[in-house]
Write a protein that holds these residues in place. Structure first.
Motif, PDB file in Angstrom:
ATOM      1  N   ALA A  91     -23.103  41.710  -7.925  1.00 32.32           N
ATOM      2  CA  ALA A  91     -23.809  41.276  -6.387  1.00 32.32           C
ATOM      3  C   ALA A  91     -23.689  42.555  -5.352  1.00 32.32           C
ATOM      4  O   ALA A  91     -24.545  43.062  -4.908  1.00 32.32           O
ATOM      5  CB  ALA A  91     -23.165  40.035  -5.606  1.00 32.32           C
ATOM      6  N   TYR A  92     -22.333  43.150  -5.510  1.00 31.76           N
ATOM      7  CA  TYR A  92     -22.431  44.323  -4.623  1.00 31.76           C
ATOM      8  C   TYR A  92     -23.156  45.263  -5.283  1.00 31.76           C
ATOM      9  O   TYR A  92     -23.993  46.135  -4.590  1.00 31.76           O
ATOM     10  CB  TYR A  92     -20.883  44.888  -4.956  1.00 31.76           C
ATOM     11  CG  TYR A  92     -20.748  45.841  -3.837  1.00 31.76           C
ATOM     12  CD1 TYR A  92     -20.544  45.812  -2.321  1.00 31.76           C
ATOM     13  CD2 TYR A  92     -20.457  47.359  -4.373  1.00 31.76           C
ATOM     14  CE1 TYR A  92     -20.569  47.013  -1.551  1.00 31.76           C
ATOM     15  CE2 TYR A  92     -20.348  48.373  -3.520  1.00 31.76           C
ATOM     16  CZ  TYR A  92     -20.167  48.084  -2.116  1.00 31.76           C
ATOM     17  OH  TYR A  92     -19.893  49.497  -1.412  1.00 31.76           O
ATOM     18  N   ALA A  93     -23.171  45.607  -6.170  1.00 26.89           N
ATOM     19  CA  ALA A  93     -24.081  46.574  -6.997  1.00 26.89           C
ATOM     20  C   ALA A  93     -25.410  46.610  -6.800  1.00 26.89           C
ATOM     21  O   ALA A  93     -26.455  47.389  -6.506  1.00 26.89           O
ATOM     22  CB  ALA A  93     -23.760  46.943  -8.531  1.00 26.89           C
ATOM     23  N   ALA A  94     -25.902  45.282  -6.906  1.00 24.92           N
ATOM     24  CA  ALA A  94     -27.365  44.899  -6.614  1.00 24.92           C
ATOM     25  C   ALA A  94     -27.747  44.915  -5.274  1.00 24.92           C
ATOM     26  O   ALA A  94     -28.973  44.970  -4.876  1.00 24.92           O
ATOM     27  CB  ALA A  94     -27.631  43.466  -7.230  1.00 24.92           C
ATOM     28  N   SER A  95     -26.805  44.790  -4.337  1.00 24.53           N
ATOM     29  CA  SER A  95     -27.007  44.930  -2.781  1.00 24.53           C
ATOM     30  C   SER A  95     -27.001  46.093  -2.089  1.00 24.53           C
ATOM     31  O   SER A  95     -27.810  46.507  -1.220  1.00 24.53           O
ATOM     32  CB  SER A  95     -26.151  43.827  -2.211  1.00 24.53           C
ATOM     33  OG  SER A  95     -26.211  42.841  -2.886  1.00 24.53           O
ATOM     34  N   ARG A 146     -23.997  53.021  -9.326  1.00 24.00           N
ATOM     35  CA  ARG A 146     -24.652  51.548  -9.236  1.00 24.00           C
ATOM     36  C   ARG A 146     -24.625  50.988 -10.588  1.00 24.00           C
ATOM     37  O   ARG A 146     -24.561  49.670 -10.795  1.00 24.00           O
ATOM     38  CB  ARG A 146     -25.884  51.554  -8.439  1.00 24.00           C
ATOM     39  CG  ARG A 146     -26.044  51.554  -6.972  1.00 24.00           C
ATOM     40  CD  ARG A 146     -27.257  51.552  -6.340  1.00 24.00           C
ATOM     41  NE  ARG A 146     -27.712  49.913  -6.423  1.00 24.00           N
ATOM     42  CZ  ARG A 146     -29.080  49.478  -6.338  1.00 24.00           C
ATOM     43  NH1 ARG A 146     -29.939  50.651  -6.186  1.00 24.00           N
ATOM     44  NH2 ARG A 146     -29.275  48.315  -6.845  1.00 24.00           N
ATOM     45  N   PHE A 147     -25.316  51.785 -11.526  1.00 26.63           N
ATOM     46  CA  PHE A 147     -25.516  51.253 -12.854  1.00 26.63           C
ATOM     47  C   PHE A 147     -24.136  50.920 -13.611  1.00 26.63           C
ATOM     48  O   PHE A 147     -24.103  50.038 -14.230  1.00 26.63           O
ATOM     49  CB  PHE A 147     -26.284  52.161 -13.713  1.00 26.63           C
ATOM     50  CG  PHE A 147     -27.527  52.400 -13.628  1.00 26.63           C
ATOM     51  CD1 PHE A 147     -28.312  51.114 -13.480  1.00 26.63           C
ATOM     52  CD2 PHE A 147     -28.592  53.266 -13.272  1.00 26.63           C
ATOM     53  CE1 PHE A 147     -29.958  50.898 -13.285  1.00 26.63           C
ATOM     54  CE2 PHE A 147     -29.751  53.432 -12.880  1.00 26.63           C
ATOM     55  CZ  PHE A 147     -30.538  52.163 -12.789  1.00 26.63           C
ATOM     56  N   TYR A 174     -23.885  37.122  -3.579  1.00 20.04           N
ATOM     57  CA  TYR A 174     -24.745  37.741  -3.081  1.00 20.04           C
ATOM     58  C   TYR A 174     -25.230  37.670  -1.845  1.00 20.04           C
ATOM     59  O   TYR A 174     -25.650  38.781  -0.957  1.00 20.04           O
ATOM     60  CB  TYR A 174     -25.976  37.909  -4.295  1.00 20.04           C
ATOM     61  CG  TYR A 174     -27.403  38.704  -3.879  1.00 20.04           C
ATOM     62  CD1 TYR A 174     -27.223  39.909  -4.220  1.00 20.04           C
ATOM     63  CD2 TYR A 174     -28.375  37.974  -3.363  1.00 20.04           C
ATOM     64  CE1 TYR A 174     -28.305  40.636  -3.791  1.00 20.04           C
ATOM     65  CE2 TYR A 174     -29.436  38.919  -2.719  1.00 20.04           C
ATOM     66  CZ  TYR A 174     -29.475  40.007  -3.408  1.00 20.04           C
ATOM     67  OH  TYR A 174     -30.674  40.972  -3.013  1.00 20.04           O
ATOM     68  N   LEU A 175     -25.585  36.483  -1.645  1.00 22.93           N
ATOM     69  CA  LEU A 175     -26.170  36.304  -0.084  1.00 22.93           C
ATOM     70  C   LEU A 175     -25.020  36.648   1.004  1.00 22.93           C
ATOM     71  O   LEU A 175     -25.287  37.181   1.869  1.00 22.93           O
ATOM     72  CB  LEU A 175     -26.232  34.915   0.187  1.00 22.93           C
ATOM     73  CG  LEU A 175     -27.406  34.422  -0.754  1.00 22.93           C
ATOM     74  CD1 LEU A 175     -27.628  32.647  -0.941  1.00 22.93           C
ATOM     75  CD2 LEU A 175     -28.758  35.173  -0.413  1.00 22.93           C
ATOM     76  N   LEU A 176     -23.685  36.348   0.697  1.00 22.27           N
ATOM     77  CA  LEU A 176     -22.637  36.998   1.450  1.00 22.27           C
ATOM     78  C   LEU A 176     -22.595  38.494   1.780  1.00 22.27           C
ATOM     79  O   LEU A 176     -22.410  38.884   2.888  1.00 22.27           O
ATOM     80  CB  LEU A 176     -21.097  36.646   0.841  1.00 22.27           C
ATOM     81  CG  LEU A 176     -20.880  34.891   1.296  1.00 22.27           C
ATOM     82  CD1 LEU A 176     -19.486  34.695   0.400  1.00 22.27           C
ATOM     83  CD2 LEU A 176     -20.384  34.841   2.885  1.00 22.27           C
ATOM     84  N   ILE A 177     -22.652  39.151   0.721  1.00 16.74           N
ATOM     85  CA  ILE A 177     -22.687  40.426   0.908  1.00 16.74           C
ATOM     86  C   ILE A 177     -23.954  41.138   1.675  1.00 16.74           C
ATOM     87  O   ILE A 177     -23.582  41.910   2.350  1.00 16.74           O
ATOM     88  CB  ILE A 177     -22.716  41.371  -0.523  1.00 16.74           C
ATOM     89  CG1 ILE A 177     -21.283  40.985  -1.372  1.00 16.74           C
ATOM     90  CG2 ILE A 177     -22.924  42.673  -0.527  1.00 16.74           C
ATOM     91  CD1 ILE A 177     -21.315  41.397  -2.483  1.00 16.74           C
ATOM     92  N   ASN A 178     -24.974  40.480   1.574  1.00 17.17           N
ATOM     93  CA  ASN A 178     -26.335  40.893   2.285  1.00 17.17           C
ATOM     94  C   ASN A 178     -26.279  40.290   3.695  1.00 17.17           C
ATOM     95  O   ASN A 178     -27.467  40.615   4.451  1.00 17.17           O
ATOM     96  CB  ASN A 178     -27.393  40.214   1.312  1.00 17.17           C
ATOM     97  CG  ASN A 178     -27.828  41.013   0.457  1.00 17.17           C
ATOM     98  OD1 ASN A 178     -28.474  42.009   0.354  1.00 17.17           O
ATOM     99  ND2 ASN A 178     -27.170  40.821  -0.870  1.00 17.17           N
ATOM    100  N   LEU A 179     -25.272  39.672   4.265  1.00 15.43           N
ATOM    101  CA  LEU A 179     -25.370  39.317   5.660  1.00 15.43           C
ATOM    102  C   LEU A 179     -25.038  40.473   6.592  1.00 15.43           C
ATOM    103  O   LEU A 179     -25.599  40.219   7.818  1.00 15.43           O
ATOM    104  CB  LEU A 179     -23.954  38.310   5.876  1.00 15.43           C
ATOM    105  CG  LEU A 179     -24.496  36.907   5.330  1.00 15.43           C
ATOM    106  CD1 LEU A 179     -23.037  36.214   5.537  1.00 15.43           C
ATOM    107  CD2 LEU A 179     -25.416  36.139   6.106  1.00 15.43           C
ATOM    108  N   GLY A 180     -24.659  41.577   6.053  1.00  7.78           N
ATOM    109  CA  GLY A 180     -24.803  42.808   7.242  1.00  7.78           C
ATOM    110  C   GLY A 180     -23.449  43.029   7.574  1.00  7.78           C
ATOM    111  O   GLY A 180     -22.411  42.080   7.920  1.00  7.78           O
ATOM    112  N   ALA A 181     -22.980  44.366   7.883  1.00  9.49           N
ATOM    113  CA  ALA A 181     -21.974  44.842   8.265  1.00  9.49           C
ATOM    114  C   ALA A 181     -21.382  44.300   9.775  1.00  9.49           C
ATOM    115  O   ALA A 181     -20.218  44.114  10.074  1.00  9.49           O
ATOM    116  CB  ALA A 181     -21.717  46.464   8.465  1.00  9.49           C
TER     117      ALA A 181
END
Length: 638
Positions: free
Chosen positions: A516-520, A529-530, A583-590
């Motif tokens: 999830a982190y690599a995709a975000s 990333r790969f 994935y959604l958690l990581i994308n919530l923003g800093a």
């Protein structure tokens, strides 16, 4: 089968860490709140549907369709809602199994305490407190702007309803929001049945408004030819990626069904009603979302939709300005029902944490007449009212999602633990030490021919027992119960299986995070990333294969209350659920995570200086679950 008994007070070192991984007993006939701490069992399936639908369908749907259609999905908006609904259903399946097995107040906090440990459970409970407090305040502050339509605009609102600016403090106060929070708080204090009935009425008005939108909009669409679908760009103007991005956005419109699980202790037949209530509530919400979005996007081309009032403007384009009043009424009712759904769970979480000794006992008091946690409800309501009155919490709205997604993730992991490595020890109060010793001696008398080295199981206090997912029991000086050699071989094989399953679940969680982190994180170098994505994907795939191949623990059949809902497609479903939520958690923003981190640090300090030292498991004596019933019988006879 043997177990050892010791004293926590005599152990040096590692006490703080061991307190984080001690687990409480799953609900049973032997483990229930005593005296008048029991909540009233008043709820059935219709009540649960009212709570679930009312807590989920907020005013966001009246705005969200315009924003997501314009920026992400286009005419494929209803597909975005469908995909988001399926993703939410994964969490709903996990909630349904745990809620029917462990029907006590506390929701995800309660499940995490039983399956994972005290430290994780505390963080989940602390995050949920933040979620419901800010969520309730944010919802309340959104009501007065919607009421303004009925009075001719913001400037025409009565003084006691309109927002007022205080120049000296540069603060905009909202008396309407505070009053509504206090009214809902008083309603919740009256009793669960009374408050649920009121929520059902409010939710019904909101649903009727949405049905009007669907029927009237369909009539206009068939009459005029569905102009919004006759576009040269087709159904996917932003491509499949845009449609999926829209799904990630509208996923948060499904948050709220977990409120049903928080009322588990108040359900008459939790094994049957809780899964039905969660499933039907989510299904109704998904159907309404899809139908409303399909109709509105068909009436007006997506690029011409008003991002602030998409539904009202769509009807106004066809000369139905009067429909705006019905839609505004639906939005106000949606906000009111969501406000009730936000305040309802928090007192029950506070009560559950206080029962476990992690918060002061003040929060665990249950009113004798109404049989609800009145003190916790009043504290919750007053706190939300003060926030709603003084603060514009719109900037903090992102923090609401953190608690929900953390809870969703932990519930999915708890299902994996329950199936493969369920807790095999039961905590008893240290006051039963003599009874435990007497039961132990009874076993050892009949098994004296077996040596101490062949003893298979041990039990001790919360600092010595086999509590961590991958931990190992520590034996002290004398064995009390031993197992025959043939059974000892089974124990060793079962121990190996549990260890493999435990490591695999841990590796799977790490893989989900890395993937999830690599995709975000697009700022990572392409090669890195790969690499991270490959490692995460490999761990996830290997974990899925291993968990599919090894057998699930037989003890799962007797874990908690049997006869309830069983989550399908394990381990695939919980793993996919965890991946989506991470994935959604990581994308919530800093910025969101920075604010949440401050709250979590405060929680760690509260737990360190109060919760850890007042926990009801502080001096608990752990014994193998196979001997628990006999100890209970012996304690009852004495």
């Amino acid at each position: 089968m043997g177990f050892l008994v010791g004293s926590q007070k005599g152990v040096r070192g590692g006490g703080c860490f061991r307190s984080l991984i001690r687990r409480k007993q799953v609900d049973s006939v032997h483990c229930k709140p005593l005296g008048h701490h029991q909540l009233a069992k008043e709820l059935s399936v219709p009540h649960l549907i009212a709570i679930g639908v009312g807590s989920t369908i907020g005013a966001g749907i009246y705005i969200l369709v315009g924003t997501v259609a314009r920026e992400h999905s286009g005419p494929a908006l209803f597909i975005s809602f469908l995909i988001a609904g399926i993703a939410a259903a994964l969490s709903a399946f996990c909630y349904a199994e745990l809620a029917s097995r462990c029907p006590s107040a506390g929701s995800a906090y309660h499940y995490s305490y039983i399956c994972v440990g005290e430290g994780v459970a505390w963080l989940i409970g602390w995050a949920l407190i933040l979620e419901y407090t800010i969520g309730g305040s944010a919802v309340a502050r959104g009501i007065s702007p919607n009421l303004a339509l009925f009075f001719g605009g913001q400037d025409s609102l009565p003084f006691f309803l309109a927002r007022q600016h205080i120049p000296g403090l540069d603060v905009v106060v909202d008396p309407c929001a505070a009053v509504l929070v206090l009214v809902v708080t008083g309603l919740l204090c009256m009793g669960i049945k009374e408050s649920t009935l009121a929520q059902a009425v409010v939710t019904s008005i909101n649903v009727c408004a949405m049905i009007f939108i669907i029927i009237a909009g369909s009539y206009l669409g068939f009459k005029t030819g569905w102009a919004g679908y006759e576009l040269p760009a087709g159904y996917f103007p932003f491509g499949v990626d845009g449609m999926l991005a829209g799904s990630a956005t509208v996923f948060f419109a499904y948050i709220g069904f977990d409120s049903v699980a928080s009322t588990a202790e108040e359900v008459k037949n939790p094994q049957r009603d809780l899964p039905l209530g969660i499933g039907l509530a989510l299904s109704i919400c998904c159907c309404l979302y899809m139908l409303v979005s399909a109709v509105i996007v068909g009436l007006v081309p997506y690029y011409a939709m008003d991002p602030d009032t998409p539904i009202s403007s769509a009807f106004a384009a066809y000369g139905m300005q009067w429909a705006a009043y019905l839609i505004a009424a639906g939005a106000v009712m949606a906000l009111c029902s969501t406000l009730m759904g936000s305040i309802l769970p928090q007192p029950r979480i506070l009560m559950a944490m206080a029962r476990d000794g992690l918060l002061p006992s003040f929060f665990s008091d249950v009113n004798r007449r109404s049989q609800v946690p009145v003190k916790s409800t009043l504290v919750t309501g007053l706190g939300s009212a003060v926030l709603a009155f003084f603060m514009d919490v719109s900037e903090l709205a992102g923090m609401v999602s953190v608690g929900t997604l953390l809870a969703f993730t932990m519930v999915a992991i708890s299902v994996l633990i329950l199936r493969y490595v369920p807790p095999d020890e039961v905590p008893f109060p240290s006051s039963l030490q003599e009874i435990i010793d007497s039961v132990s001696l009874r076993y050892s008398t009949g098994c004296q021919n077996v040596t101490k080295e062949k003893s298979g199981f041990y039990a001790g206090t919360s600092t010595e027992s086999n509590l961590p997912l991958l931990g190992k029991a520590t034996a002290i000086e004398y064995p009390i119960i031993v197992k025959l050699q043939a059974q000892g071989n089974y124990v060793r094989n079962e121990g190996s299986r549990r260890k493999i399953a435990g490591w695999t679940i841990t590796a799977t969680c790490v893989g989900a995070f890395l993937l999830a982190y690599a995709a975000s994180d697009l700022s990572l170098p392409r090669i890195l990333r790969f690499i991270v994505c490959g490692i995460g994907g490999a761990l996830l795939l290997i974990g899925l294969i291993v968990l599919t191949c090894i057998e699930q623990d037989d003890a799962r059949h007797n874990f908690g209350h049997s006869g309830g809902f069983i989550c399908p497609f394990v381990p695939l479903l919980p793993i996919v659920c965890s991946l989506i939520n991470i994935y959604l958690l990581i994308n919530l923003g800093a910025a969101t995570w920075t604010r949440v981190s401050v709250w979590m640090i405060v929680g760690v300090l509260v737990y360190t200086f109060y919760g850890r030292t007042h926990s009801s498991l502080l001096d608990a004596v752990y014994v193998p679950a196979t001997h628990a019933d006999e100890i209970y019988r012996s304690s009852g006879e004495s």
